[in-house]
Design an enzyme around this catalytic site. Sequence first.
Site, PDB file in Angstrom:
ATOM      1  CB  SER A 269     -52.053 -76.285   1.692  1.00 15.80           C
ATOM      2  OG  SER A 269     -50.934 -76.165   0.828  1.00 15.80           O
TER       3      SER A 269
ATOM      4  N   GLY B 248     -54.914 -77.289  -1.426  1.00  9.82           N
ATOM      5  CA  GLY B 248     -55.065 -77.722  -2.806  1.00  9.82           C
ATOM      6  C   GLY B 248     -55.642 -76.682  -3.737  1.00  9.82           C
TER       7      GLY B 248
ATOM      8  CG  ASN C  38     -51.756 -75.894  -4.814  1.00  8.33           C
ATOM      9  OD1 ASN C  38     -50.809 -76.600  -4.491  1.00  8.33           O
ATOM     10  ND2 ASN C  38     -52.606 -75.413  -3.934  1.00  8.33           N
TER      11      ASN C  38
ATOM     12  CG  ASP D 188     -44.684 -81.021   3.155  1.00  9.25           C
ATOM     13  OD1 ASP D 188     -43.900 -80.130   3.554  1.00  9.25           O
ATOM     14  OD2 ASP D 188     -45.914 -80.842   3.092  1.00  9.25           O
TER      15      ASP D 188
ATOM     16  CG  HIS E 278     -47.423 -77.664   3.379  1.00  6.82           C
ATOM     17  ND1 HIS E 278     -47.300 -78.795   2.602  1.00  6.82           N
ATOM     18  CD2 HIS E 278     -48.403 -76.915   2.827  1.00  6.82           C
ATOM     19  CE1 HIS E 278     -48.181 -78.733   1.621  1.00  6.82           C
ATOM     20  NE2 HIS E 278     -48.865 -77.606   1.730  1.00  6.82           N
TER      21      HIS E 278
END
Length: 188
Positions: free
Chosen positions: A6, A43, A71, A152, A155
């Site tokens: 991502s 993801g 991840n 968040d 990102h």
Amino acid sequence: MAFGDSLTAGLGVAADETYPAELQRRLDALGLRYRVINAGVSGETTAGGLRRVPWILRSKPEIVILELGANDGLRGLRVEETKANLERIIQQLQQSGTQVILAGMKLPPNYGHDYLSAFERLYPDLATRYRLPLIPFFLEGVAASNTLNQADGIHPTAHGYRAIVEMMLGRLQPVLKGREKMRNGAKQ
């Protein structure tokens, strides 16, 4: 080819604000003739990336910026598994003649010293073993910045991606210019 998760795909920003889009603009401005393809999948783990290598190779990329592993780490997957997957990705890309540039990752401190140390060591170890240019930390100068990250805290914003590309160019330019010289020499 920007091959990643991502952070490469640009989750939460417009397509023209992602790091691959910003990198394309910067390369154009520098007169470096490359087409940057965004092969980021939100993801994505290293296992998923490994399954996508044949698809990546269909585009016949000259250079791949490999940004995977975050991840895996956030999910607490075994570091040995992450490293093995990255190794297989690197090997397949190199066997095709693709130049790989490896982008390292770091994790939040709550994963424990032993896990963090092993995880952060895997990137320089792979770069040394496979003689790859290394971007030590993909989010250098951006991670933990309230102004360069989305709400968040993970990102980047469009400004964050611009900062990433600025940092990245120092490592990329010698590789890109070297490849261009090889291309131009082959034409003569």
